[in-house]
Design an enzyme around this catalytic site. Structure first.
Site, PDB file in Angstrom:
ATOM      1  CD  GLU A  67      -7.391   1.185  -1.461  1.00 41.91           C
ATOM      2  OE1 GLU A  67      -6.403   0.969  -2.185  1.00 41.91           O
ATOM      3  OE2 GLU A  67      -7.341   1.205  -0.222  1.00 41.91           O
ATOM      4  N   GLY A  96       0.369  -2.156  -1.793  1.00 43.03           N
ATOM      5  CA  GLY A  96       1.518  -2.516  -0.999  1.00 43.03           C
ATOM      6  C   GLY A  96       1.171  -2.858   0.439  1.00 43.03           C
ATOM      7  CB  ALA A  97      -0.149  -1.071   3.132  1.00 46.84           C
ATOM      8  CB  SER A  98      -4.802  -2.571   2.232  1.00 49.74           C
ATOM      9  OG  SER A  98      -5.055  -1.655   1.172  1.00 49.74           O
ATOM     10  CB  THR A  99      -5.485  -7.192  -0.693  1.00 47.45           C
ATOM     11  OG1 THR A  99      -6.140  -7.755  -1.845  1.00 47.45           O
ATOM     12  CG2 THR A  99      -5.827  -8.039   0.515  1.00 47.45           C
ATOM     13  CD  GLN A 100      -8.278  -2.476  -0.766  1.00 44.97           C
ATOM     14  OE1 GLN A 100      -7.657  -2.427   0.294  1.00 44.97           O
ATOM     15  NE2 GLN A 100      -7.712  -2.222  -1.940  1.00 44.97           N
TER      16      GLN A 100
END
Length: 495
Positions: free
Chosen positions: A174, A203-207
């Site tokens: 991602e 909403g559930a992760s960040t990269q």
């Protein structure tokens, strides 16, 4: 003298030949020019298409991409033709009714049939990539996760497109595909010059993903991705923090404040005057909440806003664990991160939150000041100022803005100096910033590893050179004919 004039009148062939050759020469030149013009005449453009479904934690979006058919693997620019946002929540929310996950996609897929020409339906690749919401569901219940994906696959196979699969993509993928997207759209890959880092918040992760040099990347091989694109080698640092997307971070922050088990929670991350009853199960049901629900508690609690940005950031910092760093440097949770390098594009929730708060062009200090003012604004005034926004989303902006501030500074280590390198973006050249375009480009091999060969001369230069050579030949031809004239005349006189 009279005899010569008489013989010329009796032998006029040389005048006819000269005229004929001249006409033919001019005709050839005109034909040459006409050919060159027709060669450069724009042709009716033919296009090919690709469809990618972004199955996120909070919603699903269908992206339709288009590119020139004759330039698929060369210089054709892929651009976004249409986006359809699926009504309802993300597919991971259908865990109790998996069959409805696929059904939720039908309206947007019917819309896709209208935007892709019928003659291109069967050859148009169709992909679905599920992100952090489905990653969490697979951790919670793999069997239900498979049922949801099966429901989605059943519906997508029924479309007239060339279904290529539905799968859960990794956080590393991602991040890397988001980096490819923004650098492809900004034309930085072909230039081979500096690239732009990618900051993605869902909403559930960040990269976080950015190009770095070889030095130091050996410390954490699992955070390293290498690409060869258009003849240039790229070494990327990328990491995805599951459970640190905007929605899950809110649950983690609220869970920490609710651990004492009181009947009410005074939350500095919500505006003063805000009050709503919440179930404890809605907070502690996520796999991201490691600590269990307090034993001595009722079924629900009252969530009350206090509206204090500085206290809110203190509460947020507590969800970033500090187990110690086993590397030369870390971001948070003991994860290795090399020094920030180059400019960054921040998209998805980074953009939507900061754009709503009018913070996309402020300095770090200015952003902090505006957040203080926004969070201290009473809830009834916030509702009056934004009557068209659903209260559920409107209530979370104080938290979301402070979370982005803390994530970028306390988490990713941006400073007052490097904050200015961040550009909050929604679109680049008409296409949404995100991982979906990079995902399709990778799966369809639309970006060659090596730069395509180019002719020695550009087309316009080739045509110019061709005309010049033709003109030289014509001039030489005229001189040749002229040099034959005296001979012809002399021979006639002797005869």
């Amino acid at each position: 003298m009279a005899e010569q004039r008489e013989m010329k009148e009796k032998n006029p062939w040389h005048s006819a030949v000269v005229i004929l050759i001249t006409v033919l020469g001019i005709t050839a030149i005109v034909a040459l020019v006409t050919t060159a013009v027709l060669q450069n005449k724009p042709l009716l453009q033919k296009y090919k298409y690709g469809i990618v479904l972004d199955a996120g934690s909070s919603h699903t979006a269908v992206y339709i991409y288009e590119w020139p058919a004759e330039k698929e693997n060369d210089t054709g620019r892929v651009h976004q033709k249409h986006i359809c946002k699926v009504l309802g929540p993300g597919i991971s929310s259908y865990s109790h009714s998996p069959e409805l996950a696929g059904e939720s996609l039908r309206t947007c897929m019917k819309q896709a049939e209208r935007f892709v020409p019928i003659r291109r339906h069967r050859e148009t690749p169709l992909y679905l990539g599920a992100t952090a919401g489905m990653r969490l569901l697979s951790m919670e219940n793999q069997n239900v996760c498979d049922q949801v994906l099966g429901s989605v696959e059943k519906v997508l196979r029924s479309t007239p497109f060339s279904y290529q699969g539905a799968r859960i993509i990794s956080g590393q993928e991602e991040g890397a595909f988001g980096w490819i997207t923004i650098n492809y759209l900004d034309d930085r890959l072909k230039q081979g010059s500096g690239t732009t880092g990618a900051l993605d918040l869902g909403g559930a992760s960040t990269q976080i993903t950015f190009a770095t040099n070889q030095e130091g990347m050996g410390e954490s091989a699992e955070n390293t991705v290498t690409f060869r694109l258009y003849g240039n080698d790229y070494i990327l640092y990328t990491h995805s923090f599951l459970c640190y997307g905007k929605d899950q971070a809110l649950k983690k922050t609220l869970a920490q404040q609710a651990q004492v088990g009181n009947s009410s929670v005074l939350d500095p991350c919500f505006n003063e005057g805000y009050s709503v009853d919440r179930n404890y199960s809605s907070v502690y049901s996520s796999p991201c909440i490691m600590a269990g629900k307090p034993l001595e508690t009722g079924y629900s609690f009252t969530h009350i806003g206090k509206g204090d940005a500085s206290q809110c950031q203190q509460a947020i910092r507590r969800i970033f664990t500090n187990p110690g760093c086993n590397f030369s440097r870390c971001s948070f949770n003991g994860v290795y991160q090399p020094p920030i390098q180059g400019p960054f594009g921040a998209f998805s929730a980074f953009y939507f939150v900061m754009n709503f708060l009018n913070l996309t062009s402020d300095s770090l200090e200015g952003t902090r000041e505006k957040m203080e003012r926004y969070c201290s604004t009473p809830w009834h005034q916030i509702k009056q100022q934004h009557p068209g926004v659903k209260e559920k989303y409107l209530a979370e902006y104080c938290f979301s803005g402070n979370y982005i501030l803390s994530l970028l500074t306390d988490g990713y280590k941006f400073t007052s100096e490097t904050w200015s390198t961040i550009t909050f973006i929604k679109k680049i050249s008409g296409s949404d910033a995100g991982w979906t375009l990079g995902y399709m480009l990778n799966l369809t091999n639309m970006i060659p590893a090596e730069a395509p060969d180019s002719p020695p001369l550009p087309h316009a230069g080739y045509v110019t050179l061709l005309l010049f050579i033709s003109l030289v030949i014509f001039v030489i031809f005229l001189f040749s004919v002229k040099s034959l004239w005296p001979r012809c005349t002399t021979q006639t006189q002797i005869i």
